[in-house]
Design a protein around this motif. Sequence first.
Motif: not given
Lengths: 116, 115
Positions: B42-71
Amino acid sequence: AQSVTQLGSHVSVSEGALVLLRCNYSSSVPPYLFWYVQYPNQGLQLLLKYTTGATLVKGINGFEAEFKKSETSFHLTKPSAHMSDAAEYFCAVSGTMNTGFQKLVFGTGTRLLVSP
Amino acid sequence: GAGVSQTPSNKVTEKGKYVELRCDPISGHTALYWYRQSLGQGPEFLIYFQGTGAADDSGLPNDRFFAVRPEGSVSTLKIQRTERGDSAVYLCASSLYGDSTDTQYFGPGTRLTVL
């Protein structure tokens, strides 16, 4: 921590037969429960959800599910299967006490096969 | 109206390369989620954005993964130094407010294959 167990990776039914897909959850906080359907090459689509109130929830395409707290279950049913119901079904749980948002934890899915 | 769209639909890359996956949420949705679905799971949670900010990135497996939502709309999931174990379908979802009773609307996913 929350988790979901879906019994049976594959369920086969004949067209017109009852569909029963099982879902049991584990949650340390009052759960919100969801069923999603995934057709090939498409995104997940919400079938139904339980948040509060009535424990028998009706969804789209004739599906319904009942929240049973004593059994920690949220099984999905449909009285009469159609060929178009063949898809992958996912049960998911979310709790908001610790996170404040809808953080879904999914089961491994059950593939429903419908034969003529 | 348009649903959630994701590009590309398929991405094949070589081990060690950098990839970017794009998600266009439903217009007006403030909440955006990334999930990863491995074969048979099943799908596994990675990251959640509220607006432009990453409110929860606890699912990112390691520091090779990064996400943005600038606008506060389009989001990009970035994976550095890809590994074969990163091969999966990456799903994006959006919802109106992000609260507990919202409906998450999912895109069709990007299938990433790392050779």
